[in-house]
Motif scaffolding. Structure first.
Motif, PDB file in Angstrom:
ATOM      1  N   UNK A  48       0.831  -1.207   0.000  1.00 54.18           N
ATOM      2  CA  UNK A  48       0.000   0.000   0.000  1.00 54.18           C
ATOM      3  C   UNK A  48       0.870   1.264   0.000  1.00 54.18           C
ATOM      4  N   UNK A  49       1.895   1.280   0.847  1.00 60.54           N
ATOM      5  CA  UNK A  49       2.770   2.453   0.928  1.00 60.54           C
ATOM      6  C   UNK A  49       3.511   2.684  -0.389  1.00 60.54           C
ATOM      7  N   UNK A  50       3.871   1.608  -1.055  1.00 62.30           N
ATOM      8  CA  UNK A  50       4.610   1.714  -2.307  1.00 62.30           C
ATOM      9  C   UNK A  50       3.705   2.112  -3.473  1.00 62.30           C
ATOM     10  N   UNK A  51       2.561   1.472  -3.589  1.00 62.92           N
ATOM     11  CA  UNK A  51       1.711   1.635  -4.767  1.00 62.92           C
ATOM     12  C   UNK A  51       0.759   2.827  -4.657  1.00 62.92           C
ATOM     13  N   UNK A  52       0.228   3.096  -3.484  1.00 63.79           N
ATOM     14  CA  UNK A  52      -0.755   4.173  -3.328  1.00 63.79           C
ATOM     15  C   UNK A  52      -0.101   5.451  -2.817  1.00 63.79           C
ATOM     16  N   UNK A  53       0.725   5.319  -1.760  1.00 63.16           N
ATOM     17  CA  UNK A  53       1.359   6.497  -1.165  1.00 63.16           C
ATOM     18  C   UNK A  53       2.625   6.918  -1.906  1.00 63.16           C
ATOM     19  N   UNK A  54       3.086   6.082  -2.842  1.00 64.16           N
ATOM     20  CA  UNK A  54       4.261   6.382  -3.667  1.00 64.16           C
ATOM     21  C   UNK A  54       5.509   6.646  -2.810  1.00 64.16           C
ATOM     22  N   UNK A  55       5.642   5.898  -1.731  1.00 61.46           N
ATOM     23  CA  UNK A  55       6.779   6.037  -0.832  1.00 61.46           C
ATOM     24  C   UNK A  55       7.772   4.910  -1.074  1.00 61.46           C
ATOM     25  N   UNK A  56       9.033   5.264  -1.137  1.00 64.03           N
ATOM     26  CA  UNK A  56      10.083   4.275  -1.361  1.00 64.03           C
ATOM     27  C   UNK A  56      10.556   3.725  -0.016  1.00 64.03           C
ATOM     28  N   UNK A  57       9.763   2.839   0.538  1.00 63.94           N
ATOM     29  CA  UNK A  57      10.086   2.256   1.836  1.00 63.94           C
ATOM     30  C   UNK A  57      10.429   0.782   1.686  1.00 63.94           C
ATOM     31  N   UNK A  58      11.364   0.333   2.480  1.00 60.64           N
ATOM     32  CA  UNK A  58      11.685  -1.088   2.528  1.00 60.64           C
ATOM     33  C   UNK A  58      10.643  -1.796   3.392  1.00 60.64           C
ATOM     34  N   UNK A  59      10.662  -3.103   3.350  1.00 61.66           N
ATOM     35  CA  UNK A  59       9.739  -3.866   4.175  1.00 61.66           C
ATOM     36  C   UNK A  59      10.028  -3.640   5.654  1.00 61.66           C
ATOM     37  N   UNK A  60      11.305  -3.448   5.977  1.00 61.24           N
ATOM     38  CA  UNK A  60      11.674  -3.185   7.374  1.00 61.24           C
ATOM     39  C   UNK A  60      11.104  -1.842   7.834  1.00 61.24           C
ATOM     40  N   UNK A  61      11.145  -0.842   6.951  1.00 57.17           N
ATOM     41  CA  UNK A  61      10.571   0.460   7.298  1.00 57.17           C
ATOM     42  C   UNK A  61       9.054   0.373   7.424  1.00 57.17           C
ATOM     43  N   UNK A  62       8.441  -0.437   6.583  1.00 59.72           N
ATOM     44  CA  UNK A  62       6.993  -0.653   6.690  1.00 59.72           C
ATOM     45  C   UNK A  62       6.646  -1.320   8.020  1.00 59.72           C
ATOM     46  N   UNK A  63       7.520  -2.205   8.492  1.00 59.44           N
ATOM     47  CA  UNK A  63       7.295  -2.855   9.785  1.00 59.44           C
ATOM     48  C   UNK A  63       7.327  -1.834  10.918  1.00 59.44           C
ATOM     49  N   UNK A  64       8.232  -0.854  10.820  1.00 55.06           N
ATOM     50  CA  UNK A  64       8.301   0.204  11.833  1.00 55.06           C
ATOM     51  C   UNK A  64       7.004   1.000  11.845  1.00 55.06           C
ATOM     52  N   UNK A  65       6.491   1.337  10.646  1.00 57.21           N
ATOM     53  CA  UNK A  65       5.224   2.069  10.549  1.00 57.21           C
ATOM     54  C   UNK A  65       4.093   1.247  11.162  1.00 57.21           C
ATOM     55  N   UNK A  66       4.070  -0.030  10.861  1.00 53.42           N
ATOM     56  CA  UNK A  66       3.028  -0.911  11.401  1.00 53.42           C
ATOM     57  C   UNK A  66       3.109  -0.989  12.918  1.00 53.42           C
ATOM     58  N   UNK A  67       4.307  -1.163  13.441  1.00 55.40           N
ATOM     59  CA  UNK A  67       4.482  -1.271  14.895  1.00 55.40           C
ATOM     60  C   UNK A  67       4.036   0.012  15.593  1.00 55.40           C
ATOM     61  N   UNK A  68       4.378   1.159  15.000  1.00 51.86           N
ATOM     62  CA  UNK A  68       3.960   2.437  15.595  1.00 51.86           C
ATOM     63  C   UNK A  68       2.446   2.567  15.585  1.00 51.86           C
ATOM     64  N   UNK A  69       1.834   2.155  14.498  1.00 49.60           N
ATOM     65  CA  UNK A  69       0.378   2.250  14.387  1.00 49.60           C
ATOM     66  C   UNK A  69      -0.308   1.274  15.335  1.00 49.60           C
ATOM     67  N   UNK A  70       0.227   0.050  15.444  1.00 48.24           N
ATOM     68  CA  UNK A  70      -0.351  -0.931  16.361  1.00 48.24           C
ATOM     69  C   UNK A  70      -0.287  -0.436  17.799  1.00 48.24           C
TER      70      UNK A  70
END
Length: 599
Positions: A48-70
């Protein structure tokens, strides 16, 4: 509970009920697309972050975003510790951690070019607390400006004959003075709170030589090693870079006029100011944004044959090659402190705009002078600003401290578009929006087309209408927060407002436009779900304007919040856009959910 009491509660039940936002249909559809069995895992979120938000994030960075949101929305994911449900996903999108421009204070422009290559956050009459004729002078607005990232502070300095000292005041008016030393000390203390990049103090000097010497001693004592002093007393051959001047104070002024000349100008200005106060006339300035909501237009005193001349007298630039009598009356210790020399050569505007390969300087023009000059000398102004600094200031009849369209100056390369920071209004909102760029450091690198010279000495022509380069697509989903912040937004908690949103562009004339959503009645959480397109010919200078108002059939529409965003830093995708009050202060809760994309 008695029957009578129950009936009373029932009557008010709807009005006291807290408004709860619900995810728009588009958000629900996206969640269905990027989730499985009602849950969005890190793999889904990364996609979602890559395709919709057009953000160049790695999977590890996406995990950080998920953990913060959780962690932040853990009360919404009681049974799910490794994935987001729909409600948590919606809250993640509609959260301050999902802003439309970078939220960090990271400076990312090249800061090693000369000062002339940057737009600089510039104040006008920085010491005034209100209008230009009768408000108090104080160091408080100077401190406030510095805390907001303003990098150029203007001080008008005048003799205090009773104390043999120097005051700061708007000469020829009824403004109450403040001591110069107090202003200097406040600048020293607060200069680098918001930014480490240099602060320029522009002095409008009306002093005798002995007082100039006193000011020189004051500057040297207060600022010490922080003060940037150029080699010798001549004009610089080229301006230093912001990077090389970090945490430095720079003095800029013109060769000083003689005291008697200043006194005569002040007396003339005082007489004209008194006439204006007596007349008390005003008219509405439409600025350059098209027809606006009436209560946010800047009022100025009527511009006629009796126009207030004080500003022109105060701001007029003095000849570089002044006669020997004036030169002999300049305190040498004062002159040595001037790093950015200001002045107009003899011979009119053609001479003023000539580029000297051996020295650089500052030229000041009023907004009216720039408008007139741009009709004939547009490319010459651009060429001048590639090496030299152009300062533009409000016309003197703006006695209420209103402002003007900054794009006229920026599109011609003007670095110091000077604004009355103590006021409010759409022009100031655009100024605040522009300088949210580059980490809010107060210096924004000018677009390359304003700095380049072609093979035949050709430069950018501000009058030339370019083809459309990009089209901005904006979708306004919804807004929320007014119910919880009604004390600050001045709405009645028991009467849901009728909100509408306005979205548009402040830019060159071909790009400037405003569009409006429908008005939604009686709704604390308006869901407009409307999309707009903005073709842009010069996107590099564009600022996105966003406003919310409440429709009022019988009176002026009420203000519901605003923000301006530099298009150069606008993120694509679905973003939470925080709104601000009319002075630019961020509301606690009020924000819009919007989608941005470029085609």
């Amino acid at each position: 509970m008695s029957k009578q009491t129950y009936r009373v509660c029932f009557c008010f039940r709807r009005r006291f009920r807290l408004a709860v936002s619900e995810a728009p249909a588009d958000i629900k559809a996206l969640f269905d697309q990027y989730s499985e069995n009602g849950l969005m895992t890190v793999d889904h979120l990364h996609r979602f972050l890559t395709e919709v938000q057009k953000e160049e994030k790695t999977k590890e960075e996406a995990q950080v975003v998920l953990d913060q949101s959780l962690h932040e929305f853990r009360h919404l994911n009681i049974f799910h510790r490794k994935a987001l449900n729909l409600e948590a996903f919606f809250k993640f999108l509609f959260n301050d951690n999902n802003p439309p421009i970078p939220s960090t204070k990271e400076v990312h422009h090249d800061m090693n070019a000369p000062l002339s290559h940057y737009f600089i956050y510039t104040g006008h009459n920085s010491y005034l607390t209100g209008n230009q004729l009768s408000s108090d002078c104080s160091d408080v607005p100077i401190i406030q400006a510095l805390h907001r990232g303003v990098r150029v502070i203007e001080l008008d300095i005048w003799p205090n004959s009773t104390k043999d000292d120097v005051d700061v005041l708007h000469g020829g008016t009824l403004t109450a003075p403040v001591e110069l030393i107090k202003c200097f000390k406040s600048i020293k203390e607060h200069a680098f709170v918001a930014s480490e990049y240099p602060v320029v103090i522009t002095l409008e000097d009306h002093l005798t030589p002995n007082l100039q010497a006193k000011v020189a001693e004051m500057i040297t004592t207060i600022f010490g090693e922080v003060l940037y002093t150029p080699p010798g007393s001549e004009c610089l051959k080229e301006f230093p870079s912001p990077e090389s001047l970090k945490r430095r104070i720079i003095i800029s002024t013109k060769p000083p006029q003689e005291y008697l000349e200043a006194k005569a100008a002040a007396e003339k200005a005082a007489a004209e100011a008194a006439k204006e106060l007596k007349r008390g006339k005003s008219l509405v300035d439409e600025e350059a944004w098209g027809k606006e909501v009436p209560d946010h237009k800047g009022a100025i005193v009527e511009d006629d044959k009796n126009e207030l001349h004080e500003e022109e007298n105060n701001e007029q630039e003095y000849i570089d090659d002044v006669d020997s009598k004036a030169t002999n009356n300049v305190a040498p210790e004062y002159k040595r402190l001037i790093a950015i020399h200001a002045g107009k050569p003899k011979g009119g505007l053609t001479e003023c705009l000539k580029v000297d390969p051996n020295k650089v300087r500052r030229l000041s023009l009023s907004e009216q002078q720039l408008e007139k000059a741009s009709e004939t000398y547009g490319k010459d102004i651009v060429r001048f600003t590639q090496r030299n600094i152009l300062r533009v200031y409000p016309k003197g009849i703006r006695v209420d401290s209103s402002n003007y369209n900054p794009m006229i100056g920026w599109s011609h390369g003007a670095q110091m578009v000077a604004f009355n920071m103590q006021g409010h209004g759409r022009s100031l909102w655009v100024m605040q929006g522009m300088f949210k760029a580059n980490g809010g450091c107060g210096y924004v690198k000018k677009p390359d087309f304003l700095l380049k010279t072609g093979p035949h000495n050709e430069v950018f022509d501000p009058k030339h209408k370019s083809d459309v380069k990009r089209t901005l697509k904006v979708k306004v989903y919804m807004g929320e927060g007014w119910y919880y912040d009604f004390k600050h937004t001045h709405f009645d908690a028991y009467s849901p407002p009728d909100f509408y949103a306005r979205v548009g562009i402040a830019g060159v004339a071909a790009d400037t436009i405003m569009k409006k959503t429908k008005t939604l009645e009686d709704n604390w959480i308006p869901a407009w779900d409307e999309e707009f397109e903005f073709p842009l010919t010069v996107p590099e200078l564009a600022v996105l304007r966003i406003e919310v108002h409440e429709y009022d059939m019988s009176e002026k529409d009420d203000f519901g919040g605003q923000t301006s965003l530099p298009l150069s830093e606008l993120k694509r995708g679905i973003r939470a856009v925080s709104l601000h009050d009319s002075k630019g202060e961020k509301y606690k809760s009020v924000k819009l959910l919007m989608h941005f994309d470029f085609v």
